[in-house]
Scaffold this motif. Structure first.
Motif, PDB file in Angstrom:
ATOM      1  N   ALA A 318      -5.997  -2.722  -7.546  1.00 44.65           N
ATOM      2  CA  ALA A 318      -6.680  -3.766  -6.775  1.00 44.65           C
ATOM      3  C   ALA A 318      -7.555  -3.152  -5.680  1.00 44.65           C
ATOM      4  O   ALA A 318      -8.693  -3.591  -5.458  1.00 44.65           O
ATOM      5  CB  ALA A 318      -5.659  -4.715  -6.160  1.00 44.65           C
ATOM      6  N   ILE A 319      -7.041  -2.140  -5.012  1.00 43.42           N
ATOM      7  CA  ILE A 319      -7.828  -1.470  -3.960  1.00 43.42           C
ATOM      8  C   ILE A 319      -9.052  -0.798  -4.562  1.00 43.42           C
ATOM      9  O   ILE A 319     -10.176  -0.923  -4.035  1.00 43.42           O
ATOM     10  CB  ILE A 319      -6.958  -0.438  -3.213  1.00 43.42           C
ATOM     11  N   ARG A 349       7.609   1.831   1.419  1.00 44.47           N
ATOM     12  CA  ARG A 349       7.233   3.249   1.396  1.00 44.47           C
ATOM     13  C   ARG A 349       6.363   3.563   0.181  1.00 44.47           C
ATOM     14  O   ARG A 349       5.392   4.338   0.275  1.00 44.47           O
ATOM     15  CB  ARG A 349       8.493   4.128   1.386  1.00 44.47           C
ATOM     16  N   ALA A 350       6.668   2.964  -0.967  1.00 46.34           N
ATOM     17  CA  ALA A 350       5.838   3.169  -2.161  1.00 46.34           C
ATOM     18  C   ALA A 350       4.417   2.686  -1.918  1.00 46.34           C
ATOM     19  O   ALA A 350       3.442   3.318  -2.347  1.00 46.34           O
ATOM     20  CB  ALA A 350       6.453   2.432  -3.357  1.00 46.34           C
ATOM     21  N   ALA A 355      -1.518   3.390  -0.004  1.00 47.51           N
ATOM     22  CA  ALA A 355      -2.462   3.239   1.103  1.00 47.51           C
ATOM     23  C   ALA A 355      -3.017   4.593   1.542  1.00 47.51           C
ATOM     24  O   ALA A 355      -4.221   4.732   1.789  1.00 47.51           O
ATOM     25  CB  ALA A 355      -1.785   2.530   2.274  1.00 47.51           C
ATOM     26  N   ASP A 356      -2.147   5.579   1.614  1.00 52.06           N
ATOM     27  CA  ASP A 356      -2.593   6.922   1.999  1.00 52.06           C
ATOM     28  C   ASP A 356      -3.573   7.492   0.981  1.00 52.06           C
ATOM     29  O   ASP A 356      -4.563   8.132   1.336  1.00 52.06           O
ATOM     30  CB  ASP A 356      -1.389   7.858   2.137  1.00 52.06           C
ATOM     31  N   GLN A 359      -7.013   5.803   1.469  1.00 49.14           N
ATOM     32  CA  GLN A 359      -7.522   5.764   2.847  1.00 49.14           C
ATOM     33  C   GLN A 359      -7.537   4.342   3.410  1.00 49.14           C
ATOM     34  O   GLN A 359      -8.495   3.903   4.053  1.00 49.14           O
ATOM     35  CB  GLN A 359      -8.933   6.366   2.952  1.00 49.14           C
ATOM     36  N   CYS A 360      -6.448   3.624   3.143  1.00 47.78           N
ATOM     37  CA  CYS A 360      -6.283   2.280   3.694  1.00 47.78           C
ATOM     38  C   CYS A 360      -5.206   2.292   4.784  1.00 47.78           C
ATOM     39  O   CYS A 360      -4.354   3.181   4.813  1.00 47.78           O
ATOM     40  CB  CYS A 360      -5.863   1.287   2.610  1.00 47.78           C
ATOM     41  N   THR A 361      -5.258   1.299   5.623  1.00 48.04           N
ATOM     42  CA  THR A 361      -4.208   1.098   6.613  1.00 48.04           C
ATOM     43  C   THR A 361      -3.249   0.039   6.095  1.00 48.04           C
ATOM     44  O   THR A 361      -3.666  -1.069   5.756  1.00 48.04           O
ATOM     45  CB  THR A 361      -4.797   0.636   7.960  1.00 48.04           C
TER      46      THR A 361
END
Length: 428
Positions: A318-319, A349-350, A355-356, A359-361
């Motif tokens: 989706a991202i 955590r998954a 996100a990491d 590069q998302c918050t």
């Protein structure tokens, strides 16, 4: 005036109010709305120069209310949880949930207003969940709210339960539109791009049951309610706690829909696989169904890990889709995870790993605001008040909707993009 006469007058007034909503609900809750007015007539009025919204939530099995102001201050809240009752019945029984809502809604609203030191006349509006959810539960909240609206002549703001979950993060964090949201709970599972207060693009949803529902069913199949340590926990919470003692590598189970290049979810197949595994282990250990397996912790660990991987990989796609289509900003994109299952720290955590990698918050509301609550409903009311959206002064034709989509469905477009998701090492 004698107490008996007062009681008769109140009952007559209540009947007059209820007759106005009889076309909507055949059996409205027996609530003495006018007790609310009397309880505040003896208190000095406070002067408010800003918007105040009373939020009421009865979409499933929690009776909740809160008063929130436009600055995001929670002035008061109250909740009655039905978890203990439904644990004994092995799941939510709608008529039981309805009755418990009826028995508690007046008290919860009174406690909320009392804690807020707010009179009903001070409210800018009353916001209530009317969709989606259990029909019998929604009906109680809506009927009670309409009585308040009619009595105190306040505007009414109907609330979409999923919209409220999605926007809660804007109460606790400074988050601008657009952002991506993953809503995961016992009744819902979806991915959506949030472009505005009521502007959503649906990227994917569960094709069958929700992850929280699946985890609850696995917990029941493992008979965790018979374990003293987990007997008072919801099924999902029991799985999370038990999984800490297990080895997720003890069994190998692949996440669902690995070959489907879309953002939809499925949990029924995973549940069936786990049920077969439990049946096989019961035979191997020579125990009957209902007894606790020695390998229960390992099974809890593997089902939690597989669920986390499934949620993470669909969210990853989706991202990537949103960035490819310029739907999210190239820098400082935000992924919000909300709903009851969002309080599971392993699953969270998954999603942090995803996100990491993109590069998302990652932002999540505090656990108490992840589950159903009145604060999110009141805040959604504030958001809609500020945007001038869905504020009703005529509630004659308002209805609840047990099933209701969120936003515009573009999941086919997502599938057509067929984005391949890079492999991620899920070291949790």
């Amino acid at each position: 005036m004698p107490a008996a006469s007062q009681g008769i007058i109140c009952r007559v007034e209540s009947m007059l109010i209820l007759s106005k909503t009889a076309r909507v609900f055949s059996k409205p809750p027996k609530s003495n709305i006018f007790g609310l007015l009397r309880s505040f007539s003896v208190c000095p009025r406070r002067l408010f120069c800003h918007k105040l919204v009373l939020g009421i939530e009865t979409s499933c099995d929690d009776t909740a209310a809160a008063v929130v102001d436009e600055a995001g201050h929670v002035l008061g809240e109250a909740m009655h949880s039905q978890t203990e009752v439904h644990l004994k019945t092995g799941g939510i029984v709608p008529p039981v949930a309805q009755q418990l809502h009826r028995e508690n809604i007046q008290r919860i609203v009174e406690e909320t207003l009392s804690a807020s030191r707010v009179s009903p006349q001070d409210l800018s509006a009353i916001a209530t969940t009317i969709k989606p959810g259990l029909a019998l539960s929604l009906g109680v909240g809506l009927s009670f709210s309409l009585q308040l609206v009619n009595r105190f002549k306040r505007p009414f703001i109907p609330i979409h339960h999923m919209e409220a979950h999605a926007l809660t993060i804007r109460l606790t964090n400074e988050v601008e539109f657009p952002f991506l949201v993953l809503l995961i709970s016992g009744g819902h599972c979806l991915l959506a791009l949030v472009r505005g207060v009521s502007d959503f693009l649906l990227l994917g949803k569960s094709l069958d049951i929700a992850p929280g529902d699946m985890l609850d069913k696995v917990a029941r199949r493992l008979s965790l309610i018979k374990h003293p340590e987990y007997s008072t926990m919801s099924g999902g919470k029991a799985i999370e706690h038990l999984a800490k003692q297990g080895n997720r590598f003890h069994f190998t189970i692949n996440p669902p829909m690995q070959n489907a290049k879309n953002c939809d979810f499925s949990f029924t197949g995973l549940q069936h696989v786990i049920n077969k595994l439990i049946t096989r282990k019961e035979k191997e250990e020579g125990i009957e169904e209902g007894q606790i397996l020695s390998s229960a912790a390992d099974i809890a660990a593997v089902v939690q890990h597989t669920t986390a991987r499934h949620l993470a990989m669909r969210t990853y796609r989706a991202i990537l889709f949103c960035k490819q289509k310029d739907l999210l900003p190239p820098a400082n994109a935000v992924l919000v995870v909300s709903g009851g299952v969002a309080s599971n720290l392993y699953i969270r955590r998954a999603l942090e790993i995803v996100a990491d990698a993109t590069q998302c918050t990652l932002l999540c509301p505090p656990p108490r605001l992840c589950t159903d609550n009145g604060v999110m409903i009141a805040w959604n009311g504030i958001e809609r008040l500020r945007a001038g959206l869905g504020i009703l002064h005529d509630v004659e034709d308002i209805r609840y909707e047990p099933k209701c989509p969120l936003g515009v469905d573009i999941s086919k477009e997502v599938a057509e993009a067929a984005i391949k998701v890079p492999r991620l090492k899920m070291t949790i």
